[in-house]
Design an enzyme around this catalytic site. Structure first.
Site, PDB file in Angstrom:
ATOM      1  N   GLY A   9      23.435  46.546  19.711  1.00  0.00           N
ATOM      2  CA  GLY A   9      24.848  46.222  19.838  1.00  0.00           C
ATOM      3  C   GLY A   9      25.575  47.314  20.591  1.00  0.00           C
ATOM      4  O   GLY A   9      24.998  48.021  21.398  1.00  0.00           O
ATOM      5  N   CYS A  10      26.815  47.490  20.283  1.00  0.00           N
ATOM      6  CA  CYS A  10      27.659  48.477  20.950  1.00  0.00           C
ATOM      7  C   CYS A  10      27.121  49.891  20.724  1.00  0.00           C
ATOM      8  O   CYS A  10      26.848  50.284  19.594  1.00  0.00           O
ATOM      9  CB  CYS A  10      29.074  48.365  20.403  1.00  0.00           C
ATOM     10  SG  CYS A  10      30.191  49.612  21.042  1.00  0.00           S
ATOM     11  N   PHE A  11      27.002  50.655  21.790  1.00  0.00           N
ATOM     12  CA  PHE A  11      26.469  52.016  21.649  1.00  0.00           C
ATOM     13  C   PHE A  11      27.394  52.935  20.879  1.00  0.00           C
ATOM     14  O   PHE A  11      26.944  53.930  20.318  1.00  0.00           O
ATOM     15  CB  PHE A  11      26.028  52.632  22.969  1.00  0.00           C
ATOM     16  CG  PHE A  11      26.942  52.510  24.168  1.00  0.00           C
ATOM     17  CD1 PHE A  11      28.315  52.534  24.086  1.00  0.00           C
ATOM     18  CD2 PHE A  11      26.366  52.404  25.419  1.00  0.00           C
ATOM     19  CE1 PHE A  11      29.112  52.449  25.205  1.00  0.00           C
ATOM     20  CE2 PHE A  11      27.155  52.329  26.572  1.00  0.00           C
ATOM     21  CZ  PHE A  11      28.538  52.341  26.456  1.00  0.00           C
ATOM     22  N   TRP A  12      28.669  52.621  20.800  1.00  0.00           N
ATOM     23  CA  TRP A  12      29.585  53.471  20.024  1.00  0.00           C
ATOM     24  C   TRP A  12      29.175  53.511  18.553  1.00  0.00           C
ATOM     25  O   TRP A  12      29.284  54.543  17.900  1.00  0.00           O
ATOM     26  CB  TRP A  12      31.017  52.969  20.129  1.00  0.00           C
ATOM     27  CG  TRP A  12      31.597  52.950  21.511  1.00  0.00           C
ATOM     28  CD1 TRP A  12      31.203  53.688  22.599  1.00  0.00           C
ATOM     29  CD2 TRP A  12      32.686  52.146  21.955  1.00  0.00           C
ATOM     30  NE1 TRP A  12      31.975  53.379  23.683  1.00  0.00           N
ATOM     31  CE2 TRP A  12      32.901  52.446  23.318  1.00  0.00           C
ATOM     32  CE3 TRP A  12      33.494  51.216  21.332  1.00  0.00           C
ATOM     33  CZ2 TRP A  12      33.906  51.835  24.068  1.00  0.00           C
ATOM     34  CZ3 TRP A  12      34.501  50.615  22.076  1.00  0.00           C
ATOM     35  CH2 TRP A  12      34.696  50.923  23.424  1.00  0.00           C
ATOM     36  N   CYS A  13      28.728  52.373  18.028  1.00  0.00           N
ATOM     37  CA  CYS A  13      28.312  52.307  16.613  1.00  0.00           C
ATOM     38  C   CYS A  13      27.071  53.154  16.363  1.00  0.00           C
ATOM     39  O   CYS A  13      27.029  53.945  15.419  1.00  0.00           O
ATOM     40  CB  CYS A  13      28.021  50.864  16.212  1.00  0.00           C
ATOM     41  SG  CYS A  13      29.444  49.761  16.272  1.00  0.00           S
TER      42      CYS A  13
END
Length: 180
Positions: A9-13
């Site tokens: 998913g989102c790399f920020w997570c």
């Protein structure tokens, strides 16, 4: 130091979680698994580069194992949804393990087999396991995103719950300064 490259998913997570793990020296958000050289965020989001949003984790194997990194990885995202994590839809959000060597590939297959046998999810795991060919770091504004933007709506609604889930389920893997 060794490296692991993971997309869920989102790399920020993923970045926010792995930065809190003992034995992790650095986490770099970026792109891998595609066919376009040095893609931009906009190109990857355009869904035509083949890349996934990933993090590259530099870790000390004397302090944390690749297996433990994978256990956390499979806990903080849904490995049963193809090209999707929650409301984030597209191939850039696929579940993927980009291996750096044969040992990582073997460990990844073993962990996936163990998780499949445990029947933790109602659907089969669709996580790809492929050799890493090239990692492209994301633009600077994507690095350390959660730490720099903790009160943004996306961080509050999506990133923060994953960080809390990690801290609750893996207190033994927290860096000393992270608290439980």
């Amino acid at each position: 130091m060794e490296k692991a490259t993971l997309g869920g998913g989102c790399f920020w997570c993923l970045e926010a979680v792995f930065l809190g793990m003992k034995g992790v020296a650095a986490v770099t958000s970026g792109y891998a698994g595609g066919h376009v050289a040095n893609p931009s965020y906009e190109e990857v989001c355009g869904k035509r580069t083949g890349h996934a949003e990933v993090v590259q984790v530099s870790y000390d194997p004397a302090m944390i194992s690749f297996r433990d990194l994978l256990k956390v990885f499979f806990t903080i995202h849904d490995p049963t949804t193809k090209d999707r994590q929650g409301a984030d839809i597209g191939p850039q959000y696929r579940s993927i393990i980009l291996t750096h060597d044969d040992a990582q590939a073997t460990t990844a297959r073993e962990v996936m087999a163990e998780l499949t046998a445990a029947r933790l999810w109602g659907n089969p795991i669709v996580t790809e396991i492929v050799p890493l060919t090239q990692f492209w770091p994301a633009e600077p504004e994507h690095h350390n995103y959660f730490a720099r933007n903790p009160w943004s709506g996306y961080c509050q609604a999506v990133v923060a719950p994953k960080v809390l889930k990690f801290r609750k389920n893996f207190a033994n893997l927290l860096k000393p300064d992270q608290g439980a």
